[in-house]
Design a protein around this motif. Sequence first.
Motif, PDB file in Angstrom:
ATOM      1  N   SER A 194       0.801  -1.218   0.000  1.00 38.25           N
ATOM      2  CA  SER A 194       0.000   0.000   0.000  1.00 38.25           C
ATOM      3  C   SER A 194       0.843   1.281   0.000  1.00 38.25           C
ATOM      4  CB  SER A 194      -0.910   0.018   1.223  1.00 38.25           C
ATOM      5  OG  SER A 194      -0.104   0.192   2.376  1.00 38.25           O
ATOM      6  N   LEU A 195       2.152   1.120   0.163  1.00 34.91           N
ATOM      7  CA  LEU A 195       3.006   2.311   0.206  1.00 34.91           C
ATOM      8  C   LEU A 195       2.964   3.068  -1.117  1.00 34.91           C
ATOM      9  CD1 LEU A 195       6.060   0.748   1.972  1.00 34.91           C
ATOM     10  CD2 LEU A 195       4.368   2.292   2.946  1.00 34.91           C
ATOM     11  N   ASP A 196       3.088   4.363  -1.082  1.00 33.07           N
ATOM     12  CA  ASP A 196       3.031   5.130  -2.315  1.00 33.07           C
ATOM     13  C   ASP A 196       4.286   5.969  -2.510  1.00 33.07           C
ATOM     14  OD1 ASP A 196       2.570   6.972  -0.370  1.00 33.07           O
ATOM     15  OD2 ASP A 196       0.400   7.001  -0.703  1.00 33.07           O
ATOM     16  N   PHE A 197       4.227   6.846  -3.498  1.00 29.59           N
ATOM     17  CA  PHE A 197       5.392   7.637  -3.882  1.00 29.59           C
ATOM     18  C   PHE A 197       5.530   8.843  -2.942  1.00 29.59           C
ATOM     19  CE2 PHE A 197       7.488  10.887  -6.494  1.00 29.59           C
ATOM     20  CZ  PHE A 197       8.562  10.176  -6.986  1.00 29.59           C
ATOM     21  N   PHE A 198       6.300   8.700  -1.903  1.00 25.67           N
ATOM     22  CA  PHE A 198       6.498   9.780  -0.923  1.00 25.67           C
ATOM     23  C   PHE A 198       5.195  10.473  -0.534  1.00 25.67           C
ATOM     24  CE2 PHE A 198      10.416   9.573  -3.524  1.00 25.67           C
ATOM     25  CZ  PHE A 198      11.227   8.975  -2.572  1.00 25.67           C
ATOM     26  N   GLY A 199       4.184   9.679  -0.263  1.00 32.65           N
ATOM     27  CA  GLY A 199       2.927  10.238   0.230  1.00 32.65           C
ATOM     28  C   GLY A 199       1.902  10.570  -0.840  1.00 32.65           C
ATOM     29  N   LYS A 200       2.273  10.454  -2.123  1.00 29.20           N
ATOM     30  CA  LYS A 200       1.308  10.765  -3.182  1.00 29.20           C
ATOM     31  C   LYS A 200       1.053   9.516  -4.020  1.00 29.20           C
ATOM     32  CE  LYS A 200       2.983  15.409  -4.000  1.00 29.20           C
ATOM     33  NZ  LYS A 200       4.346  15.089  -3.511  1.00 29.20           N
ATOM     34  N   PRO A 201      -0.205   9.340  -4.451  1.00 25.94           N
ATOM     35  CA  PRO A 201      -0.451   8.227  -5.359  1.00 25.94           C
ATOM     36  C   PRO A 201       0.075   8.557  -6.762  1.00 25.94           C
ATOM     37  CG  PRO A 201      -2.495   9.418  -4.929  1.00 25.94           C
ATOM     38  CD  PRO A 201      -1.424  10.105  -4.143  1.00 25.94           C
ATOM     39  N   THR A 202       0.917   7.716  -7.303  1.00 27.87           N
ATOM     40  CA  THR A 202       1.433   7.928  -8.661  1.00 27.87           C
ATOM     41  C   THR A 202       1.426   6.593  -9.399  1.00 27.87           C
ATOM     42  OG1 THR A 202       3.656   7.577  -7.862  1.00 27.87           O
ATOM     43  CG2 THR A 202       2.978   9.869  -8.158  1.00 27.87           C
ATOM     44  N   ALA A 203       1.641   6.683 -10.685  1.00 30.86           N
ATOM     45  CA  ALA A 203       1.631   5.468 -11.501  1.00 30.86           C
ATOM     46  C   ALA A 203       2.652   5.600 -12.619  1.00 30.86           C
ATOM     47  CB  ALA A 203       0.238   5.256 -12.078  1.00 30.86           C
ATOM     48  N   LEU A 204       2.946   4.474 -13.271  1.00 30.68           N
ATOM     49  CA  LEU A 204       3.819   4.490 -14.438  1.00 30.68           C
ATOM     50  C   LEU A 204       3.021   4.990 -15.638  1.00 30.68           C
ATOM     51  CD1 LEU A 204       5.668   1.077 -13.971  1.00 30.68           C
ATOM     52  CD2 LEU A 204       6.518   3.392 -13.484  1.00 30.68           C
ATOM     53  N   THR A 205       3.652   5.804 -16.443  1.00 31.05           N
ATOM     54  CA  THR A 205       2.936   6.487 -17.523  1.00 31.05           C
ATOM     55  C   THR A 205       2.356   5.517 -18.567  1.00 31.05           C
ATOM     56  OG1 THR A 205       3.114   8.235 -19.161  1.00 31.05           O
ATOM     57  CG2 THR A 205       5.020   6.813 -18.943  1.00 31.05           C
ATOM     58  N   VAL A 206       1.174   5.847 -19.085  1.00 31.15           N
ATOM     59  CA  VAL A 206       0.597   5.077 -20.196  1.00 31.15           C
ATOM     60  C   VAL A 206       0.895   5.754 -21.540  1.00 31.15           C
ATOM     61  CG1 VAL A 206      -1.273   4.015 -18.881  1.00 31.15           C
ATOM     62  CG2 VAL A 206      -1.659   6.230 -19.980  1.00 31.15           C
ATOM     63  N   SER A 207       1.368   7.001 -21.481  1.00 27.79           N
ATOM     64  CA  SER A 207       1.672   7.754 -22.691  1.00 27.79           C
ATOM     65  C   SER A 207       2.335   9.058 -22.278  1.00 27.79           C
ATOM     66  CB  SER A 207       0.374   8.056 -23.452  1.00 27.79           C
ATOM     67  OG  SER A 207       0.513   9.201 -24.266  1.00 27.79           O
ATOM     68  N   GLY A 208       3.275   9.528 -23.096  1.00 24.81           N
ATOM     69  CA  GLY A 208       3.946  10.783 -22.777  1.00 24.81           C
ATOM     70  C   GLY A 208       3.277  11.987 -23.431  1.00 24.81           C
ATOM     71  N   MET A 245       6.964   3.606 -27.001  1.00 22.03           N
ATOM     72  CA  MET A 245       6.106   4.394 -27.873  1.00 22.03           C
ATOM     73  C   MET A 245       6.870   5.614 -28.385  1.00 22.03           C
ATOM     74  SD  MET A 245       2.137   5.055 -27.732  1.00 22.03           S
ATOM     75  CE  MET A 245       1.868   5.642 -26.105  1.00 22.03           C
ATOM     76  N   ILE A 246       6.579   5.963 -29.642  1.00 22.92           N
ATOM     77  CA  ILE A 246       7.133   7.163 -30.270  1.00 22.92           C
ATOM     78  C   ILE A 246       5.971   8.126 -30.400  1.00 22.92           C
ATOM     79  CG2 ILE A 246       8.176   8.128 -32.348  1.00 22.92           C
ATOM     80  CD1 ILE A 246       8.454   4.435 -31.763  1.00 22.92           C
ATOM     81  N   GLU A 247       6.098   9.313 -29.820  1.00 21.58           N
ATOM     82  CA  GLU A 247       4.985  10.251 -29.857  1.00 21.58           C
ATOM     83  C   GLU A 247       5.433  11.640 -30.326  1.00 21.58           C
ATOM     84  OE1 GLU A 247       1.802   9.355 -26.693  1.00 21.58           O
ATOM     85  OE2 GLU A 247       3.685   8.968 -25.653  1.00 21.58           O
ATOM     86  N   PRO A 248       5.308  11.896 -31.631  1.00 24.72           N
ATOM     87  CA  PRO A 248       5.569  13.254 -32.091  1.00 24.72           C
ATOM     88  C   PRO A 248       4.371  14.158 -31.769  1.00 24.72           C
ATOM     89  CG  PRO A 248       4.994  11.855 -33.944  1.00 24.72           C
ATOM     90  CD  PRO A 248       5.003  10.974 -32.741  1.00 24.72           C
ATOM     91  N   GLU A 249       4.668  15.405 -31.491  1.00 24.27           N
ATOM     92  CA  GLU A 249       3.605  16.375 -31.187  1.00 24.27           C
ATOM     93  C   GLU A 249       4.012  17.687 -31.828  1.00 24.27           C
ATOM     94  OE1 GLU A 249       0.922  15.283 -29.231  1.00 24.27           O
ATOM     95  OE2 GLU A 249      -0.050  17.209 -29.617  1.00 24.27           O
ATOM     96  N   MET A 250       3.101  18.286 -32.614  1.00 28.09           N
ATOM     97  CA  MET A 250       3.465  19.440 -33.423  1.00 28.09           C
ATOM     98  C   MET A 250       2.490  20.591 -33.259  1.00 28.09           C
ATOM     99  SD  MET A 250       3.996  16.292 -34.771  1.00 28.09           S
ATOM    100  CE  MET A 250       2.522  16.012 -35.677  1.00 28.09           C
TER     101      MET A 250
END
Length: 462
Positions: A194-208, A245-250
């Motif tokens: 149940s431990l989290d990231f220094f007191g905050k809930p975080t997750a691994l990214t699904v997309s940048g 994943m490769i994510e171009p953004e323009m």
Amino acid sequence: MKRTKIIDLFRPELIGQEVCVMGWVRTRRGNKHVQFVALNDGSTVKNVQIVFDMSQFTDEQLKPITTGSSIKVDGVLVESMGKGQSVEIQARELEVFGTADPEAYPLQKKGHTLEFLREKAHLRPRTNTFGAILRVRSALAFAIHKFFQEKGFFYLNTPLITASDCEGAGAMFQVTTLNLNNLPKTEEGQVDYSLDFFGKPTALTVSGQLEGELGATALGAIYTFGPTFRAENSNTPRHLSEFWMIEPEMAFYDITDNMDLAEEFIKYCISYALEHSLDDIQFLAEHYDPELVERLRFVLDNEFVRLSYSEGVKILEESGHKFEFPVYWGADLQSEHERYLVEEHFKRPVILTDYPKEIKAFYMKLNDDGKTVRAMDVLFPKIGEIIGGSEREENYDKLLGRIEELDIPMKDMWWYLDTRRFGTVPHAGFGLGFERLVLFVTGMTNIRDVIPFPRTPNNAEF
Ligand code: ATP
Ligand code: MG
Ligand code: MG
Ligand code: MG
């Protein structure tokens, strides 16, 4: 003597010269007069044949040379009389780096099944098949950087640890603080996750992408290329829990510019691989997929078909084809539908646009009909969806409306909304699943076979 890589041996000026090669033994055969060793060093799918004249070596010296052992050989490079090879090395000196007990070394046979090799993921890069796949993968990664860098895009690194669910699918892996050697325990003695990231809930990214938009609305055009994680418990041949994943953004791109870029990009990558990894691709074609090279060239030579989701659904409904999942306007298309459009109907890659807003993410730009968004999915033969992208909603009020409609926690999105509050611009982008591109270019059919260490619901061991 300086080592020559096997890939560099096939130069005519080296014939008659003394060379030194190092590598792993694939096979050894022969008789009491002469022994032949096929050696590979990973630089190419080609093995080089080493010829041991047994009047100059003892049986004892050659005894440790079994499949999988590693050796160094000095000798003279000569033209080969043998079938299927242009040169061979007449050995003068032999050094054994490491033996591989034939009783224990798992890669003995010439043609192991891909299923068997998945069980041996730690050793399979030493097979010709996986050597070829990994070299093609590496060439494609280079092509991706080259394409964007030459176009003046900047490479942006987006965080892997985040607090927002970009796709809104709720398929994220939570980040916790864990010491694997000293797992925290609950009072009942169970592992405490149940431990989290220094007191905050975080997750691994699904997309940048969301962070990518911050880059694009400052630098003009960026691309990301990094790992993404999805906690989807789908054991399909096209989904991994960890993929690249490769994510171009323009900035200043609309959906048409976006489609043009996607088509040019994917064709560039395929053409680069054909030019720089042809030996590997041909090896894979020969062993797994005879039509591979033809299929790759076909994609290069033909324009992708562009049509709307609504038109696509109509074609599917009228096809008379029996699909496992029903098709109707509003349904999220499954790979069987996507592949039908590409493989049966149009017989070339397809870009579908203007999807119903309900089946797409909150950030896509709403069309004037109020029902569809400016999304685009690029659909490929054998794969189905290879790219997903869209023009983004740049209007602050409309975007806020979508966020509220979907009940996305506002407190998480203030930084993203700021791109629309301050100097908003039209912009667009897309995401290409790297492994799906590697699948297509190698002709493999299971995504587990195109990444060195596949992460799937039942595989996270090593
Ligand atoms: P799919 O419909 O195949 O599940 P998606 O629509 O959920 O894909 P997007 O969120 O649009 O995927 O992600 C962009 C691209 O990333 C996809 O077009 C695909 O190439 C790739 N991708 C998505 N999920 C995975 C996965 N689990 N494993 C490998 N590649 C993936
Ligand atoms: Mg998905
Ligand atoms: Mg999809
Ligand atoms: Mg998609």
